[in-house]
Scaffold this active site. Structure first.
Site, short mmCIF file in Angstrom:
data_model
loop_
_atom_site.label_atom_id
_atom_site.label_comp_id
_atom_site.label_asym_id
_atom_site.label_seq_id
_atom_site.Cartn_x
_atom_site.Cartn_y
_atom_site.Cartn_z
N ASN A 77 -35.02 39.02 33.15
CA ASN A 77 -34.26 37.76 33.12
C ASN A 77 -33.34 37.80 31.90
O ASN A 77 -33.80 37.69 30.77
CB ASN A 77 -35.27 36.59 33.01
CG ASN A 77 -34.57 35.27 32.78
OD1 ASN A 77 -33.37 35.14 33.00
ND2 ASN A 77 -35.33 34.27 32.34
N LYS A 110 -31.22 35.67 31.00
CA LYS A 110 -30.90 34.32 30.47
C LYS A 110 -29.37 34.20 30.30
O LYS A 110 -28.64 34.67 31.17
CB LYS A 110 -31.65 34.07 29.17
CG LYS A 110 -33.13 34.43 29.29
CD LYS A 110 -33.95 33.91 28.16
CE LYS A 110 -35.38 34.42 28.29
NZ LYS A 110 -36.34 33.61 27.62
N HIS A 128 -38.40 28.32 35.92
CA HIS A 128 -38.56 28.93 34.59
C HIS A 128 -38.81 27.81 33.57
O HIS A 128 -38.25 26.71 33.70
CB HIS A 128 -37.30 29.72 34.24
CG HIS A 128 -37.48 30.56 33.01
ND1 HIS A 128 -37.36 30.04 31.74
CD2 HIS A 128 -37.82 31.87 32.86
CE1 HIS A 128 -37.60 30.99 30.86
NE2 HIS A 128 -37.88 32.12 31.51
N GLU A 166 -46.12 32.67 33.31
CA GLU A 166 -45.40 32.69 32.03
C GLU A 166 -45.90 31.56 31.13
O GLU A 166 -45.35 30.44 31.17
CB GLU A 166 -43.89 32.51 32.27
CG GLU A 166 -43.26 33.65 33.03
CD GLU A 166 -41.83 33.93 32.54
OE1 GLU A 166 -41.54 35.10 32.28
OE2 GLU A 166 -41.04 33.00 32.40
C1 PEP Z 1 -38.57 34.87 30.14
O1 PEP Z 1 -37.54 34.31 29.77
O2 PEP Z 1 -38.92 34.79 31.33
C2 PEP Z 1 -39.34 35.63 29.17
C3 PEP Z 1 -40.49 36.10 29.53
O3 PEP Z 1 -38.77 35.80 27.93
P1 PEP Z 1 -39.28 36.79 26.76
O4 PEP Z 1 -39.69 38.08 27.39
O5 PEP Z 1 -38.10 36.94 25.87
O6 PEP Z 1 -40.44 36.10 26.10
#
Ligand code: PEP
Length: 266
Positions: free
Chosen positions: A15, A17, A104, A178
């Site tokens: 991802n 972002k 998310h 997550e």
């Molecule tokens: C995410 O944005 O889904 C994520 C897991 O971010 P990070 O790996 O940077 O913690």
């Protein structure tokens, strides 16, 4: 080369972002990751760039050994119409996305309730997108109330599906666990593989209770939250998961490529 059945089939999703800043940089990362994705024999690689970069990505198919598949990071809960700034699931599909990330924690923080998340999931599924639904608690309390949070997030999604959507669910739904307290933090914040394994079993159990054992067992569960190349190995090996959803480190083609290689070796 025939695929050996004892190998595990992982999904490694990135991802991006709101990164990178330019189309030129996006193309460089696409090219490097797609080279890795093509050499993977058992691992499906998914990249979720910002929407304007979707059509520059080289999406081919949802099989291992092909270029990276593309995902949209979010879709509108509406089919089409006067919703300035929104992107519909159909538009994303038509621009080359095969996957969608929905729910998310950064979208939930911006106002997506469980109800909105469930509407977005329905839009994504109807548009033919494989849908990665993110669930996760904001904190791990000692009384394990966090399990209820995750359960409610899952049930809001699966409980809103119609019969047709449920029939194709084992192919089209993926859950990403997550925990919000581990997203975007330092890399030693990620939970232990044994805790991730427990959560993966719990998520499959919640789905099984709602939609039946056959579906519950088959829905892939990914882990996301401060994964880097170092901690990814133990998580992939012992976390009882079907892959990773990686944020920041998915923009580093060397480390993200290392995760793809490692997943493919298991
Ligand atoms: C995410 O944005 O889904 C994520 C897991 O971010 P990070 O790996 O940077 O913690």
């Amino acid at each position: 080369m025939p695929v050996k059945s004892q190998k595990r089939n992982f999904i490694i999703a990135g991802n991006w972002k709101m990164n990178p800043d330019s189309l030129a940089d996006a193309k460089t990362i696409f090219a490097a990751i797609s080279r890795k994705a093509r050499s993977a024999r058992h691992t499906v690689v998914v990249l979720a760039p910002p929407a304007p970069f979707l059509s520059a990505g080289a999406s081919r198919s949802g099989r291992a050994g092909t270029a990276a598949c593309l995902a949209i990071q979010d879709v509108s809960e509406h089919v089409s119409g006067a919703f300035t700034g929104s992107v519909s699931a159909r538009q994303a599909r038509s621009a080359g996305a095969e996957y969608a990330i929905i729910g998310h924690s950064e979208r939930r923080k911006a106002g997506d309730t469980d109800m909105i998340v469930s509407q977005k999931v329905r839009q994504a599924l109807d548009a033919g997108l494989r849908t990665i639904v993110c669930v996760g608690e904001t904190e791990r309390d000692p009384h394990a109330h966090y399990l209820r949070t995750v359960r409610e997030q899952i049930l809001a999604v699966v409980g809103a599906l119609d019969k047709k959507q449920v029939r194709s669910l084992t192919h089209s739904l993926i859950v990403a666990y997550e925990p919000v307290w581990a997203v975007g933090k330092s890399y030693d914040t990620a939970p232990k593989p044994s805790d991730i394994h427990e959560m993966s079993i719990y998520i499959k159990k919640v789905i099984a209770e709602s939609l039946g054992k056959k579906i519950g067992i088959k829905i892939p569960v990914l882990y996301g939250g401060s994964v880097d190349l170092e901690n990814s190995k133990a998580i992939l090996k012992d976390g009882g998961i079907d892959g990773l959803l990686v944020g920041r480190q998915s923009l580093d083609s060397k480390d993200f490529g290392g995760m793809i290689d490692y997943a493919d070796s298991l």
